[in-house]
Design a protein around this motif. Sequence first.
Motif, PDB file in Angstrom:
ATOM      1  N   ALA A 154      -1.646  -3.270 -10.276  1.00 51.59           N
ATOM      2  CA  ALA A 154      -1.637  -2.057  -9.456  1.00 51.59           C
ATOM      3  C   ALA A 154      -2.904  -1.267  -9.721  1.00 51.59           C
ATOM      4  CB  ALA A 154      -0.403  -1.207  -9.746  1.00 51.59           C
ATOM      5  N   LYS A 155      -3.360  -0.599  -8.658  1.00 44.83           N
ATOM      6  CA  LYS A 155      -4.549   0.230  -8.772  1.00 44.83           C
ATOM      7  C   LYS A 155      -4.329   1.550  -8.044  1.00 44.83           C
ATOM      8  CE  LYS A 155      -7.905  -3.593  -8.997  1.00 44.83           C
ATOM      9  NZ  LYS A 155      -9.100  -4.196  -8.365  1.00 44.83           N
ATOM     10  N   LEU A 215      11.422   0.601 -12.646  1.00 45.03           N
ATOM     11  CA  LEU A 215      10.105   1.207 -12.669  1.00 45.03           C
ATOM     12  C   LEU A 215       9.092   0.147 -13.100  1.00 45.03           C
ATOM     13  CD1 LEU A 215       8.251   3.682 -12.478  1.00 45.03           C
ATOM     14  CD2 LEU A 215       8.833   4.167 -14.868  1.00 45.03           C
ATOM     15  N   LEU A 216       8.106  -0.091 -12.251  1.00 45.69           N
ATOM     16  CA  LEU A 216       7.090  -1.095 -12.564  1.00 45.69           C
ATOM     17  C   LEU A 216       5.904  -0.473 -13.294  1.00 45.69           C
ATOM     18  CD1 LEU A 216       7.038  -3.063  -9.183  1.00 45.69           C
ATOM     19  CD2 LEU A 216       8.331  -3.587 -11.258  1.00 45.69           C
ATOM     20  N   PHE A 250      -4.368   7.090  -2.548  1.00 47.36           N
ATOM     21  CA  PHE A 250      -4.134   5.700  -2.212  1.00 47.36           C
ATOM     22  C   PHE A 250      -3.835   4.869  -3.457  1.00 47.36           C
ATOM     23  CE2 PHE A 250      -4.147   2.109   0.432  1.00 47.36           C
ATOM     24  CZ  PHE A 250      -4.929   1.092  -0.112  1.00 47.36           C
ATOM     25  N   SER A 251      -2.850   3.990  -3.326  1.00 48.49           N
ATOM     26  CA  SER A 251      -2.530   3.063  -4.402  1.00 48.49           C
ATOM     27  C   SER A 251      -2.121   1.732  -3.802  1.00 48.49           C
ATOM     28  CB  SER A 251      -1.397   3.608  -5.274  1.00 48.49           C
ATOM     29  OG  SER A 251      -1.026   2.682  -6.287  1.00 48.49           O
ATOM     30  N   THR A 252      -2.365   0.657  -4.556  1.00 50.94           N
ATOM     31  CA  THR A 252      -1.951  -0.671  -4.133  1.00 50.94           C
ATOM     32  C   THR A 252      -1.191  -1.363  -5.244  1.00 50.94           C
ATOM     33  OG1 THR A 252      -4.024  -1.672  -4.873  1.00 50.94           O
ATOM     34  CG2 THR A 252      -3.905  -0.984  -2.566  1.00 50.94           C
ATOM     35  N   LEU A 253      -0.253  -2.194  -4.845  1.00 57.14           N
ATOM     36  CA  LEU A 253       0.457  -3.099  -5.749  1.00 57.14           C
ATOM     37  C   LEU A 253       0.217  -4.506  -5.228  1.00 57.14           C
ATOM     38  CD1 LEU A 253       2.494  -3.483  -8.125  1.00 57.14           C
ATOM     39  CD2 LEU A 253       4.302  -3.411  -6.413  1.00 57.14           C
ATOM     40  N   ARG A 292       0.813  -1.201   0.000  1.00 57.12           N
ATOM     41  CA  ARG A 292       0.000   0.000   0.000  1.00 57.12           C
ATOM     42  C   ARG A 292       0.853   1.261   0.000  1.00 57.12           C
ATOM     43  NH1 ARG A 292      -2.308  -4.026   2.758  1.00 57.12           N
ATOM     44  NH2 ARG A 292      -4.526  -4.437   2.390  1.00 57.12           N
ATOM     45  N   CYS A 293       0.295   2.308  -0.591  1.00 55.87           N
ATOM     46  CA  CYS A 293       1.030   3.567  -0.682  1.00 55.87           C
ATOM     47  C   CYS A 293       0.062   4.745  -0.578  1.00 55.87           C
ATOM     48  CB  CYS A 293       1.800   3.647  -2.000  1.00 55.87           C
ATOM     49  SG  CYS A 293       2.628   5.240  -2.283  1.00 55.87           S
ATOM     50  N   LYS A 294       0.456   5.714   0.216  1.00 59.39           N
ATOM     51  CA  LYS A 294      -0.270   6.985   0.309  1.00 59.39           C
ATOM     52  C   LYS A 294       0.678   8.079  -0.167  1.00 59.39           C
ATOM     53  CE  LYS A 294      -2.862   9.916   3.548  1.00 59.39           C
ATOM     54  NZ  LYS A 294      -2.318  11.169   3.005  1.00 59.39           N
ATOM     55  N   PRO A 295       0.400   8.702  -1.315  1.00 55.47           N
ATOM     56  CA  PRO A 295       1.306   9.739  -1.820  1.00 55.47           C
ATOM     57  C   PRO A 295       1.156  11.022  -1.025  1.00 55.47           C
ATOM     58  CG  PRO A 295      -0.614   9.574  -3.233  1.00 55.47           C
ATOM     59  CD  PRO A 295      -0.736   8.469  -2.223  1.00 55.47           C
TER      60      PRO A 295
END
Lengths: 111, 117
Positions: free
Chosen positions: B67-68, B45-46, B74-77, B22-25
């Motif tokens: 990935a979404k 870079l994916l 919010f983003s997920t891989l 999970r990622c929160k920019p």
Amino acid sequence: KQEVTQIPAALSVPEGENLVLNCSFTDSAIYNLQWFRQDPGKGLTSLLLIQSSQREQTSGRLNASLDKSSGRSTLYIAASQPGDSATYLCAAGGRDDKIIFGKGTRLHILP
Amino acid sequence: DAGVIQSPRHEVTEMGQEVTLRCKPISGHNSLFWYRQTMMRGLELLIYFNNNVPIDDSGMPEDRFSAKMPNASFSTLKIQPSEPRDSAVYFCASSYPVQGLRNTEAFFGQGTRLTVV
């Protein structure tokens, strides 16, 4: 396809010396060139960002230069200190918004 | 701002299991990047998103990776099923546009160290 190369892969220098790290990129049509520092097991810390219209940027003992025509950038570190020991990565920001990294230079400053 | 936030920091899973990173920019940043770092290949870079839309996923190694980015914060891989060769550190980064310039300085999260056994 952009390719970024950093030479040397590793470098050891005595404390107090000035040093230069090199970065080359194959596609000169970049928007910016960014230098990062990475400590073992840590994330990346941005050091300097050079826009394509600029030739150099300075922050404290660090100076980064950019020569788009030759596809090269250098990071100059003055009066090196043991705390400068880390891996230094350069990254080219392209017109397609991709940010492509070199594999880095592992720098070790000898006390 | 707290910077780019990734979770979990460490993940150990068994081969075949699903893994979600999970990622929160950083608020206000409109580009988000997912990278994978290994000793052999460095930072790869994916995929990257611009305004929540995937722009280029050519770096995604296989169909097991997806990935979404459902919203700007919010983003997920996801890796399903995971394999031992997926073991690496996965970084998320975000950047922002400056008037007259393309996306500029990229800021990175602390990464997720994934181990698949």
